[in-house]
Design a protein around this motif. Structure first.
Motif, PDB file in Angstrom:
ATOM      1  N   ALA A  41       0.835  -1.203   0.000  1.00 46.10           N
ATOM      2  CA  ALA A  41       0.000   0.000   0.000  1.00 46.10           C
ATOM      3  C   ALA A  41       0.870   1.253   0.000  1.00 46.10           C
ATOM      4  N   PHE A  42       1.941   1.234   0.791  1.00 45.55           N
ATOM      5  CA  PHE A  42       2.879   2.362   0.799  1.00 45.55           C
ATOM      6  C   PHE A  42       3.443   2.570  -0.605  1.00 45.55           C
ATOM      7  N   LEU A  43       3.859   1.491  -1.206  1.00 46.09           N
ATOM      8  CA  LEU A  43       4.454   1.569  -2.542  1.00 46.09           C
ATOM      9  C   LEU A  43       3.440   2.116  -3.544  1.00 46.09           C
ATOM     10  N   ALA A  44       2.207   1.596  -3.495  1.00 42.50           N
ATOM     11  CA  ALA A  44       1.177   2.026  -4.444  1.00 42.50           C
ATOM     12  C   ALA A  44       0.798   3.488  -4.266  1.00 42.50           C
ATOM     13  N   SER A  45       1.049   4.041  -3.095  1.00 43.35           N
ATOM     14  CA  SER A  45       0.691   5.437  -2.838  1.00 43.35           C
ATOM     15  C   SER A  45       1.603   6.417  -3.569  1.00 43.35           C
ATOM     16  N   LEU A  46       2.748   5.959  -4.018  1.00 42.06           N
ATOM     17  CA  LEU A  46       3.736   6.883  -4.570  1.00 42.06           C
ATOM     18  C   LEU A  46       3.287   7.492  -5.891  1.00 42.06           C
ATOM     19  N   SER A  47       2.633   6.711  -6.747  1.00 43.32           N
ATOM     20  CA  SER A  47       2.147   7.260  -8.015  1.00 43.32           C
ATOM     21  C   SER A  47       0.698   7.715  -7.916  1.00 43.32           C
ATOM     22  N   THR A  48      -0.081   7.082  -7.055  1.00 44.78           N
ATOM     23  CA  THR A  48      -1.504   7.431  -6.942  1.00 44.78           C
ATOM     24  C   THR A  48      -1.751   8.606  -6.009  1.00 44.78           C
ATOM     25  N   ARG A  49      -0.785   8.902  -5.153  1.00 44.16           N
ATOM     26  CA  ARG A  49      -0.917   9.933  -4.115  1.00 44.16           C
ATOM     27  C   ARG A  49      -2.053   9.594  -3.156  1.00 44.16           C
ATOM     28  N   LEU A  74      -2.527   9.083   0.007  1.00 45.85           N
ATOM     29  CA  LEU A  74      -1.771   9.324   1.233  1.00 45.85           C
ATOM     30  C   LEU A  74      -2.308   8.535   2.412  1.00 45.85           C
ATOM     31  N   GLU A  75      -3.618   8.260   2.417  1.00 44.80           N
ATOM     32  CA  GLU A  75      -4.205   7.489   3.510  1.00 44.80           C
ATOM     33  C   GLU A  75      -3.678   6.049   3.514  1.00 44.80           C
ATOM     34  N   LEU A  76      -3.302   5.542   2.356  1.00 45.20           N
ATOM     35  CA  LEU A  76      -2.694   4.216   2.289  1.00 45.20           C
ATOM     36  C   LEU A  76      -1.221   4.267   2.690  1.00 45.20           C
ATOM     37  N   ARG A  77      -0.557   5.342   2.337  1.00 44.85           N
ATOM     38  CA  ARG A  77       0.856   5.506   2.684  1.00 44.85           C
ATOM     39  C   ARG A  77       1.056   5.487   4.194  1.00 44.85           C
ATOM     40  N   SER A  78       0.112   6.048   4.904  1.00 46.67           N
ATOM     41  CA  SER A  78       0.228   6.209   6.351  1.00 46.67           C
ATOM     42  C   SER A  78       0.397   4.896   7.094  1.00 46.67           C
ATOM     43  N   ALA A  79      -0.224   3.827   6.600  1.00 46.76           N
ATOM     44  CA  ALA A  79      -0.286   2.578   7.357  1.00 46.76           C
ATOM     45  C   ALA A  79       1.083   1.984   7.651  1.00 46.76           C
ATOM     46  N   LEU A  80       2.051   2.160   6.763  1.00 48.83           N
ATOM     47  CA  LEU A  80       3.379   1.605   7.032  1.00 48.83           C
ATOM     48  C   LEU A  80       4.012   2.291   8.236  1.00 48.83           C
ATOM     49  N   GLY A  81       3.797   3.587   8.368  1.00 49.70           N
ATOM     50  CA  GLY A  81       4.299   4.290   9.545  1.00 49.70           C
ATOM     51  C   GLY A  81       3.654   3.778  10.810  1.00 49.70           C
ATOM     52  N   SER A  82       2.341   3.608  10.780  1.00 47.38           N
ATOM     53  CA  SER A  82       1.624   3.147  11.974  1.00 47.38           C
ATOM     54  C   SER A  82       1.972   1.707  12.316  1.00 47.38           C
ATOM     55  N   PHE A  83       2.029   0.856  11.297  1.00 43.35           N
ATOM     56  CA  PHE A  83       2.359  -0.534  11.593  1.00 43.35           C
ATOM     57  C   PHE A  83       3.786  -0.651  12.120  1.00 43.35           C
ATOM     58  N   PRO A 127       0.659  -2.121  -6.270  1.00 42.75           N
ATOM     59  CA  PRO A 127       1.752  -1.266  -6.760  1.00 42.75           C
ATOM     60  C   PRO A 127       2.144  -1.635  -8.183  1.00 42.75           C
ATOM     61  N   THR A 128       2.626  -0.650  -8.913  1.00 39.36           N
ATOM     62  CA  THR A 128       3.012  -0.832 -10.312  1.00 39.36           C
ATOM     63  C   THR A 128       4.526  -0.695 -10.464  1.00 39.36           C
ATOM     64  N   GLU A 129       4.987  -0.930 -11.681  1.00 37.42           N
ATOM     65  CA  GLU A 129       6.407  -0.729 -11.978  1.00 37.42           C
ATOM     66  C   GLU A 129       6.798   0.729 -11.761  1.00 37.42           C
ATOM     67  N   GLN A 130       5.873   1.636 -12.056  1.00 42.93           N
ATOM     68  CA  GLN A 130       6.152   3.051 -11.834  1.00 42.93           C
ATOM     69  C   GLN A 130       6.400   3.328 -10.352  1.00 42.93           C
ATOM     70  N   ASP A 131       5.590   2.714  -9.481  1.00 35.82           N
ATOM     71  CA  ASP A 131       5.781   2.890  -8.039  1.00 35.82           C
ATOM     72  C   ASP A 131       7.156   2.398  -7.611  1.00 35.82           C
ATOM     73  N   CYS A 132       7.527   1.231  -8.123  1.00 41.05           N
ATOM     74  CA  CYS A 132       8.849   0.683  -7.787  1.00 41.05           C
ATOM     75  C   CYS A 132       9.958   1.611  -8.258  1.00 41.05           C
TER      76      CYS A 132
END
Length: 280
Positions: free
Chosen positions: A71-79, A81-90, A168-173
């Motif tokens: 989810a963190f990875l997928a947030s990079l191209s989609t923006r 941000l609510e999905l990005r947050s979970a890696l910090g919390s976990f 996540p996509t190749e773009q995210d990676c």
């Protein structure tokens, strides 16, 4: 959770304007109910410190690290941000100890509250009312800013369980690989501010979002300062989260101590993001 643009805008407008923070965050009853039904705003909860700790430990057990990292990875191209947050919390919850707010492990401050030396929360023995709407706003606006607060972690991970995830996509990676390359190539004395400026060229974002992203990479241990650990690997009690004497430095622990010479921890990167590790 269905994405309701109107509900999200009600939440954002409650706290933010083109000039920044709003002083008056009152929301009309109808708007609040619309946003509440859509899962963006919430009734207050009445909980104790120990309730929050127990709930966090419970939701942590239901989390899947691979899904959180994706989810963190997928947030990079989609923006998203609510999905990005979970890696910090976990990451902050992963080794979080089950504990109570006790006189012998806390200090009493002038207000009469107890400050927990383990998790850093302030509270009384009796239940207190907690507003979840500010936390929801921060989660959607910037990807969270209170990942070391167990109340935010509990709220964030509970919301993540309901989220519509994307792969996540190749773009995210590629985006994360570029961020890693930048972090690995800075001068030895470079600080997080320099990294934040540099990565603005590779990810669509504003400064606040980039700061949160960097702090999450610190929480999970990808950016690991010398002599310190990310929360995903080992929990550092609040009493031991030391900070530099520079009071103008407002980065979170542990990334506040990160320097260019520290680079990245390839072991953690490989564990969380194996496709990205193969690219760098």
């Amino acid at each position: 959770m269905p994405y309701d643009k109107k509900a999200l805008q009600i939440l954002l407008d409650a706290y933010w304007s083109p000039r920044g923070w709003k002083r008056d965050e009152a929301v009309g009853r109808a708007d609040f109910e619309h946003a509440r039904q859509a899962g963006f705003m919430f009734d207050s909860v009445t909980v104790t410190h120990d309730d929050i700790v127990a709930q966090l430990v419970s939701v942590r057990a239901r989390m899947n690290l691979e899904k959180v990292a994706d989810a963190f990875l997928a947030s990079l191209s989609t923006r998203r941000l609510e999905l990005r947050s979970a890696l910090g919390s976990f990451s902050c919850a992963a080794q979080f100890p089950l504990h109570g707010l006790l006189e012998q492990t806390a200090r009493r401050v002038p207000s009469g509250r107890l400050h927990c030396r383990i998790c850093g929360r302030y509270g009384y023995a009796n239940p207190e009312q907690e507003d979840l709407n500010m936390l929801s706003f921060e989660r959607w606006k910037w990807g969270g800013i209170r990942h070391v607060d167990p109340l935010y972690c509990w709220f964030d991970l509970t919301q993540f369980e309901k989220a519509d995830l994307v792969e996540p996509t190749e773009q995210d990676c590629s985006i994360l690989a570029e961020i890693i390359d930048i972090a690995s190539g800075l001068t030895p004395d470079a600080r997080p501010n320099e990294l934040e400026k540099r990565i603005g060229k590779v990810i669509k974002s504003n400064r606040a979002e980039r700061c949160v992203l960097i702090q999450i990479l610190g929480y999970c241990g990808v950016l690991k300062p010398a002599g310190r650990s990310g929360f995903l690997q080992a929990f550092t009690p609040d009493a031991l989260r030391d900070r530099p004497a520079d009071h103008t430095n407002d980065w979170a622990y542990p990334v506040i101590w990160w320097r260019g010479a520290d680079g990245i921890d390839i072991g953690v990167l490989s564990h969380l993001f194996p496709k990205v590790a193969a690219m760098v």
